[in-house]
Design an enzyme around this catalytic site. Structure first.
Site, PDB file in Angstrom:
ATOM      1  N   HIS A 159       2.687  10.834   0.668  1.00 21.61           N
ATOM      2  CA  HIS A 159       3.651  10.325   1.648  1.00 21.61           C
ATOM      3  C   HIS A 159       5.114  10.502   1.202  1.00 21.61           C
ATOM      4  CE1 HIS A 159       0.386   8.497   3.970  1.00 21.61           C
ATOM      5  NE2 HIS A 159      -0.100   8.014   2.840  1.00 21.61           N
ATOM      6  N   GLU A 211       0.415   7.949  -3.614  1.00 19.94           N
ATOM      7  CA  GLU A 211       1.328   7.571  -2.523  1.00 19.94           C
ATOM      8  C   GLU A 211       2.565   8.460  -2.514  1.00 19.94           C
ATOM      9  OE1 GLU A 211       0.682   5.336   0.026  1.00 19.94           O
ATOM     10  OE2 GLU A 211      -1.309   5.437  -0.853  1.00 19.94           O
ATOM     11  N   HIS A 214       0.860  -1.191   0.000  1.00 17.68           N
ATOM     12  CA  HIS A 214       0.000   0.000   0.000  1.00 17.68           C
ATOM     13  C   HIS A 214       0.891   1.235   0.000  1.00 17.68           C
ATOM     14  CE1 HIS A 214      -3.695   2.352   1.765  1.00 17.68           C
ATOM     15  NE2 HIS A 214      -2.969   3.092   0.996  1.00 17.68           N
TER      16      HIS A 214
HETATM   17  P1  5GP Z   1      -7.629   5.419   7.204  1.00 17.35           P
HETATM   18  O1  5GP Z   1      -8.300   6.633   7.699  1.00 17.35           O
HETATM   19  O2  5GP Z   1      -8.361   4.661   6.151  1.00 17.35           O
HETATM   20  O3  5GP Z   1      -6.976   4.571   8.243  1.00 17.35           O
HETATM   21  O4  5GP Z   1      -6.366   5.970   6.419  1.00 17.35           O
HETATM   22  C1  5GP Z   1      -6.495   6.748   5.263  1.00 17.35           C
HETATM   23  C2  5GP Z   1      -5.133   7.165   4.810  1.00 17.35           C
HETATM   24  O5  5GP Z   1      -4.547   8.058   5.768  1.00 17.35           O
HETATM   25  C3  5GP Z   1      -4.119   6.030   4.708  1.00 17.35           C
HETATM   26  O6  5GP Z   1      -4.214   5.302   3.537  1.00 17.35           O
HETATM   27  C4  5GP Z   1      -2.842   6.815   4.795  1.00 17.35           C
HETATM   28  O7  5GP Z   1      -2.554   7.454   3.590  1.00 17.35           O
HETATM   29  C5  5GP Z   1      -3.161   7.827   5.843  1.00 17.35           C
HETATM   30  N1  5GP Z   1      -2.839   7.323   7.185  1.00 17.35           N
HETATM   31  C6  5GP Z   1      -3.690   6.743   8.096  1.00 17.35           C
HETATM   32  N2  5GP Z   1      -3.050   6.436   9.230  1.00 17.35           N
HETATM   33  C7  5GP Z   1      -1.766   6.822   9.057  1.00 17.35           C
HETATM   34  C8  5GP Z   1      -0.614   6.795   9.875  1.00 17.35           C
HETATM   35  O8  5GP Z   1      -0.616   6.346  11.028  1.00 17.35           O
HETATM   36  N3  5GP Z   1       0.515   7.285   9.347  1.00 17.35           N
HETATM   37  C9  5GP Z   1       0.573   7.803   8.095  1.00 17.35           C
HETATM   38  N4  5GP Z   1       1.752   8.271   7.655  1.00 17.35           N
HETATM   39  N5  5GP Z   1      -0.482   7.868   7.295  1.00 17.35           N
HETATM   40  C10 5GP Z   1      -1.640   7.381   7.762  1.00 17.35           C
HETATM   41  P1  5GP Z   2      -4.336   6.547   1.310  1.00 20.86           P
HETATM   42  O1  5GP Z   2      -5.397   5.716   1.906  1.00 20.86           O
HETATM   43  O2  5GP Z   2      -2.958   6.011   1.207  1.00 20.86           O
HETATM   44  O3  5GP Z   2      -4.437   8.008   1.547  1.00 20.86           O
HETATM   45  O4  5GP Z   2      -4.766   6.533  -0.201  1.00 20.86           O
HETATM   46  C1  5GP Z   2      -5.421   5.546  -0.802  1.00 20.86           C
HETATM   47  C2  5GP Z   2      -5.861   6.184  -2.093  1.00 20.86           C
HETATM   48  O5  5GP Z   2      -5.358   5.427  -3.158  1.00 20.86           O
HETATM   49  C3  5GP Z   2      -7.340   6.242  -2.197  1.00 20.86           C
HETATM   50  O6  5GP Z   2      -7.703   7.416  -2.886  1.00 20.86           O
HETATM   51  C4  5GP Z   2      -7.661   5.030  -3.010  1.00 20.86           C
HETATM   52  O7  5GP Z   2      -8.792   5.197  -3.803  1.00 20.86           O
HETATM   53  C5  5GP Z   2      -6.424   4.930  -3.885  1.00 20.86           C
HETATM   54  N1  5GP Z   2      -6.109   3.544  -4.215  1.00 20.86           N
HETATM   55  C6  5GP Z   2      -5.906   3.089  -5.454  1.00 20.86           C
HETATM   56  N2  5GP Z   2      -5.659   1.782  -5.435  1.00 20.86           N
HETATM   57  C7  5GP Z   2      -5.693   1.390  -4.147  1.00 20.86           C
HETATM   58  C8  5GP Z   2      -5.513   0.140  -3.505  1.00 20.86           C
HETATM   59  O8  5GP Z   2      -5.258  -0.892  -4.117  1.00 20.86           O
HETATM   60  N3  5GP Z   2      -5.603   0.122  -2.151  1.00 20.86           N
HETATM   61  C9  5GP Z   2      -5.894   1.235  -1.438  1.00 20.86           C
HETATM   62  N4  5GP Z   2      -5.967   1.124  -0.112  1.00 20.86           N
HETATM   63  N5  5GP Z   2      -6.068   2.443  -2.005  1.00 20.86           N
HETATM   64  C10 5GP Z   2      -5.977   2.517  -3.355  1.00 20.86           C
END
Ligand code: 5GP
Ligand code: 5GP
Length: 226
Positions: free
Chosen positions: A119, A115, A61
């Site tokens: 990040h 990503e 991811h």
């Molecule tokens: P969710 O809210 O679904 O857990 O996370 C959404 C997105 O927020 C993740 O895919 C990631 O990009 C970012 N994120 C969530 N938790 C963390 C964390 O503990 N550290 C970092 N660097 N990013 C995070």
């Molecule tokens: P994060 O959760 O790291 O902020 O970002 C995830 C983003 O990447 C979301 O906008 C999601 O739609 C996109 N994305 C594309 N492909 C994938 C996948 O295979 N897994 C996840 N978790 N997110 C994906």
């Protein structure tokens, strides 16, 4: 030029502080892998990439810079956008190891762009774009979570396993304690979605996590097929 000892000590302290300030834009990385079966087996559902159904393996991811207090930086440099041409030599390995499952189907470029921009730009002082993706692929190669789980009798067969056993298997097989993130399937069961491991600021060495993310799994979680 002569300095008294107070001035000298002040200068040394200042010099060290400035080094700290330049190098300390984050404290460690989370290396996050997703189980494709759990991404797909959820309300949002999934779409296979245009390059075909991914292997039945954990996929990358991301590699996320983090602070020890649990917070994290994001979208750190709008002047350093994702540039596909910088990683053209990695594309086929990325398609295999970092597949996208979001809908509509894509090649992966949008996922990798997201990503990098969210990040990767926050660790650009350590890893440029090519190094960021290369380093993450190297981590995946070093840590075979699926193999480790299978060796402990924990298989992606739709059965339920104790969270403690899953954690212990990864701890024993990889050498470091993971954080397990769950999501829920369409029937409301808690399932193994993502595995977090911590990595030092070079991106090369696993470390024990300074802090774990928040979230809850059931005490027994499903490991769906893919
Ligand atoms: P969710 O809210 O679904 O857990 O996370 C959404 C997105 O927020 C993740 O895919 C990631 O990009 C970012 N994120 C969530 N938790 C963390 C964390 O503990 N550290 C970092 N660097 N990013 C995070
Ligand atoms: P994060 O959760 O790291 O902020 O970002 C995830 C983003 O990447 C979301 O906008 C999601 O739609 C996109 N994305 C594309 N492909 C994938 C996948 O295979 N897994 C996840 N978790 N997110 C994906």
């Amino acid at each position: 030029m002569k300095f008294d000892s107070f001035t000298l000590i002040s200068l040394i302290v200042l010099a060290n502080l400035s080094v700290l300030c330049v190098s300390q834009d984050f404290d460690f990385f989370y290396f996050v892998q997703q189980w494709p079966g759990s991404y797909c087996d959820s309300k949002q559902s999934c779409c296979y990439p245009t390059t075909g159904k991914p292997a039945a393996d954990f996929g990358i991811h991301g590699l996320w810079p983090n602070y020890k207090d649990g917070s994290y930086p994001s979208n750190c440099d709008p002047n350093n956008p994702f540039d596909q041409s910088e990683i053209s030599d990695l594309t086929s390995s990325m398609q295999k190891n970092w597949p996208t499952l979001a809908c509509p189907s894509g090649s992966g470029l949008k996922f990798w762009e997201h990503e990098w921009e969210k990040h990767g730009t926050c660790s650009e002082s350590v890893l440029d774009q090519h190094a960021y993706f290369q380093t993450t692929l190297n981590l995946k190669r070093k840590v075979n979570v699926l193999q480790v789980l299978k060796s402990a009798g924990i298989q992606p067969n739709g059965e339920f396993y104790s969270l403690a056993n899953i954690r212990e298997a990864i701890q024993n097989g990889v050498g470091y304690s993971p954080w397990i993130e769950c999501n829920v399937d369409t029937s409301g069961n808690s399932q193994l979605y993502q595995v977090y491991l911590c990595v030092d600021t070079s991106g090369s060495n696993l470390i024990e996590c300074p802090v774990f993310p928040n979230g809850k799994c059931g005490s027994h979680i499903e490991f769906p097929t893919f």
